[in-house]
Design a protein around this motif. Structure first.
Motif, PDB file in Angstrom:
ATOM      1  N   ASP A  35       0.828  -1.209   0.000  1.00 59.47           N
ATOM      2  CA  ASP A  35       0.000   0.000   0.000  1.00 59.47           C
ATOM      3  C   ASP A  35       0.863   1.260   0.000  1.00 59.47           C
ATOM      4  N   VAL A  36       1.925   1.251   0.784  1.00 61.21           N
ATOM      5  CA  VAL A  36       2.821   2.412   0.847  1.00 61.21           C
ATOM      6  C   VAL A  36       3.526   2.614  -0.491  1.00 61.21           C
ATOM      7  N   ILE A  37       4.019   1.541  -1.086  1.00 56.93           N
ATOM      8  CA  ILE A  37       4.692   1.644  -2.387  1.00 56.93           C
ATOM      9  C   ILE A  37       3.718   2.152  -3.453  1.00 56.93           C
ATOM     10  N   ASP A  38       2.501   1.634  -3.471  1.00 55.31           N
ATOM     11  CA  ASP A  38       1.496   2.104  -4.431  1.00 55.31           C
ATOM     12  C   ASP A  38       1.224   3.593  -4.262  1.00 55.31           C
ATOM     13  N   PHE A  39       1.112   4.033  -3.017  1.00 63.03           N
ATOM     14  CA  PHE A  39       0.873   5.452  -2.746  1.00 63.03           C
ATOM     15  C   PHE A  39       2.041   6.297  -3.252  1.00 63.03           C
ATOM     16  N   GLN A  40       3.262   5.850  -2.994  1.00 59.57           N
ATOM     17  CA  GLN A  40       4.435   6.607  -3.441  1.00 59.57           C
ATOM     18  C   GLN A  40       4.517   6.653  -4.964  1.00 59.57           C
ATOM     19  N   LEU A  41       4.200   5.559  -5.627  1.00 55.67           N
ATOM     20  CA  LEU A  41       4.213   5.548  -7.093  1.00 55.67           C
ATOM     21  C   LEU A  41       3.161   6.490  -7.671  1.00 55.67           C
ATOM     22  N   MET A  42       1.986   6.512  -7.063  1.00 55.82           N
ATOM     23  CA  MET A  42       0.949   7.451  -7.521  1.00 55.82           C
ATOM     24  C   MET A  42       1.419   8.893  -7.350  1.00 55.82           C
ATOM     25  N   GLU A  43       2.061   9.176  -6.237  1.00 54.36           N
ATOM     26  CA  GLU A  43       2.566  10.522  -5.977  1.00 54.36           C
ATOM     27  C   GLU A  43       3.632  10.910  -7.003  1.00 54.36           C
ATOM     28  N   LEU A  44       4.520   9.990  -7.336  1.00 52.53           N
ATOM     29  CA  LEU A  44       5.548  10.270  -8.343  1.00 52.53           C
ATOM     30  C   LEU A  44       4.925  10.494  -9.718  1.00 52.53           C
ATOM     31  N   ASP A  45       3.903   9.710 -10.051  1.00 51.55           N
ATOM     32  CA  ASP A  45       3.219   9.892 -11.336  1.00 51.55           C
ATOM     33  C   ASP A  45       2.580  11.271 -11.436  1.00 51.55           C
ATOM     34  N   ILE A  46       2.073  11.763 -10.321  1.00 52.39           N
ATOM     35  CA  ILE A  46       1.447  13.087 -10.309  1.00 52.39           C
ATOM     36  C   ILE A  46       2.504  14.179 -10.455  1.00 52.39           C
ATOM     37  N   ARG A  47       3.606  14.026  -9.756  1.00 55.41           N
ATOM     38  CA  ARG A  47       4.637  15.070  -9.739  1.00 55.41           C
ATOM     39  C   ARG A  47       5.504  15.100 -10.994  1.00 55.41           C
ATOM     40  N   PHE A  48       5.689  13.945 -11.616  1.00 50.57           N
ATOM     41  CA  PHE A  48       6.569  13.873 -12.776  1.00 50.57           C
ATOM     42  C   PHE A  48       5.811  13.322 -13.979  1.00 50.57           C
ATOM     43  N   PRO A  49       5.422  14.197 -14.903  1.00 51.95           N
ATOM     44  CA  PRO A  49       4.712  13.726 -16.097  1.00 51.95           C
ATOM     45  C   PRO A  49       5.617  12.854 -16.976  1.00 51.95           C
ATOM     46  N   ASP A  50       5.008  12.154 -17.907  1.00 50.20           N
ATOM     47  CA  ASP A  50       5.731  11.214 -18.771  1.00 50.20           C
ATOM     48  C   ASP A  50       6.884  11.875 -19.520  1.00 50.20           C
ATOM     49  N   GLN A  51       6.670  13.087 -19.978  1.00 46.68           N
ATOM     50  CA  GLN A  51       7.713  13.770 -20.742  1.00 46.68           C
ATOM     51  C   GLN A  51       8.944  14.027 -19.865  1.00 46.68           C
ATOM     52  N   THR A  52       8.734  14.395 -18.625  1.00 42.90           N
ATOM     53  CA  THR A  52       9.848  14.619 -17.711  1.00 42.90           C
ATOM     54  C   THR A  52      10.584  13.318 -17.430  1.00 42.90           C
ATOM     55  N   MET A  53       9.838  12.245 -17.245  1.00 45.70           N
ATOM     56  CA  MET A  53      10.463  10.947 -16.990  1.00 45.70           C
ATOM     57  C   MET A  53      11.278  10.487 -18.202  1.00 45.70           C
ATOM     58  N   LEU A  58      16.432   9.488 -20.867  1.00 44.27           N
ATOM     59  CA  LEU A  58      17.327   9.715 -22.003  1.00 44.27           C
ATOM     60  C   LEU A  58      18.617  10.409 -21.563  1.00 44.27           C
ATOM     61  N   SER A  59      18.529  11.267 -20.572  1.00 45.11           N
ATOM     62  CA  SER A  59      19.712  11.969 -20.077  1.00 45.11           C
ATOM     63  C   SER A  59      20.709  11.019 -19.428  1.00 45.11           C
ATOM     64  N   TYR A  60      20.231   9.878 -19.012  1.00 42.55           N
ATOM     65  CA  TYR A  60      21.117   8.882 -18.403  1.00 42.55           C
ATOM     66  C   TYR A  60      22.213   8.447 -19.376  1.00 42.55           C
ATOM     67  N   ILE A  76      20.830   9.414 -27.147  1.00 46.92           N
ATOM     68  CA  ILE A  76      21.336  10.777 -27.335  1.00 46.92           C
ATOM     69  C   ILE A  76      20.680  11.416 -28.558  1.00 46.92           C
ATOM     70  N   TYR A  77      20.531  10.646 -29.620  1.00 47.36           N
ATOM     71  CA  TYR A  77      19.852  11.142 -30.826  1.00 47.36           C
ATOM     72  C   TYR A  77      18.406  11.532 -30.504  1.00 47.36           C
ATOM     73  N   THR A  78      17.697  10.660 -29.814  1.00 50.39           N
ATOM     74  CA  THR A  78      16.306  10.945 -29.441  1.00 50.39           C
ATOM     75  C   THR A  78      16.228  12.170 -28.541  1.00 50.39           C
ATOM     76  N   LEU A  79      17.147  12.271 -27.612  1.00 46.00           N
ATOM     77  CA  LEU A  79      17.199  13.423 -26.708  1.00 46.00           C
ATOM     78  C   LEU A  79      17.387  14.717 -27.501  1.00 46.00           C
ATOM     79  N   ALA A  80      18.333  14.709 -28.422  1.00 41.97           N
ATOM     80  CA  ALA A  80      18.606  15.906 -29.224  1.00 41.97           C
ATOM     81  C   ALA A  80      17.427  16.255 -30.128  1.00 41.97           C
ATOM     82  N   LYS A  81      16.860  15.257 -30.777  1.00 45.02           N
ATOM     83  CA  LYS A  81      15.775  15.502 -31.735  1.00 45.02           C
ATOM     84  C   LYS A  81      14.480  15.932 -31.049  1.00 45.02           C
ATOM     85  N   LYS A  82      14.157  15.299 -29.943  1.00 48.74           N
ATOM     86  CA  LYS A  82      12.868  15.552 -29.307  1.00 48.74           C
ATOM     87  C   LYS A  82      12.881  16.738 -28.344  1.00 48.74           C
ATOM     88  N   PHE A  83      13.952  16.874 -27.574  1.00 48.84           N
ATOM     89  CA  PHE A  83      13.958  17.886 -26.524  1.00 48.84           C
ATOM     90  C   PHE A  83      14.785  19.130 -26.859  1.00 48.84           C
TER      91      PHE A  83
END
Length: 98
Positions: A35-53, A58-60, A76-83
């Motif tokens: 339950d705690v892990i599910d709550f934390q994952l929901m919170e992360l999904d709210i705070r960090f949209p898909d594009q940010t993730m 990609l920055s890794y 790196i190519y995707t990072l340069a082209k998309k962002f």
């Protein structure tokens, strides 16, 4: 401290209220933990949209740790082209793909 291997009792502890035979350890390790892990994952999904993730993932590819062990030219190519489309022209992007 309670005996973690004892039977977990829900509600008032009456036998008619008990749905299954789980231990106190199982209850805390699985039910509460999940339950705690599910709550934390929901919170992360709210705070960090898909594009940010995606940007973070990609920055890794640019991580210099262990002599750029995580280097991935496709990322790196995707990072340069998309962002960073205004920072790279088509020729520079094609040079990245070579």
């Amino acid at each position: 401290m309670s005996d973690m291997s004892a039977r977990y009792r829900e509600g008032t502890g009456r036998s008619c209220q008990q749905q299954n035979n789980i231990t106190v350890e199982h209850y805390y390790r699985f039910n509460i933990f999940n339950d705690v892990i599910d709550f934390q994952l929901m919170e992360l999904d709210i705070r960090f949209p898909d594009q940010t993730m995606e940007l973070l993932a990609l920055s890794y590819a640019l991580d210099p740790t262990n002599h750029f062990e995580s280097f991935n030219i496709d990322d790196i190519y995707t990072l340069a082209k998309k962002f960073y489309p205004s920072d790279f022209n088509e020729r520079e992007l094609s040079d990245l793909k070579r």
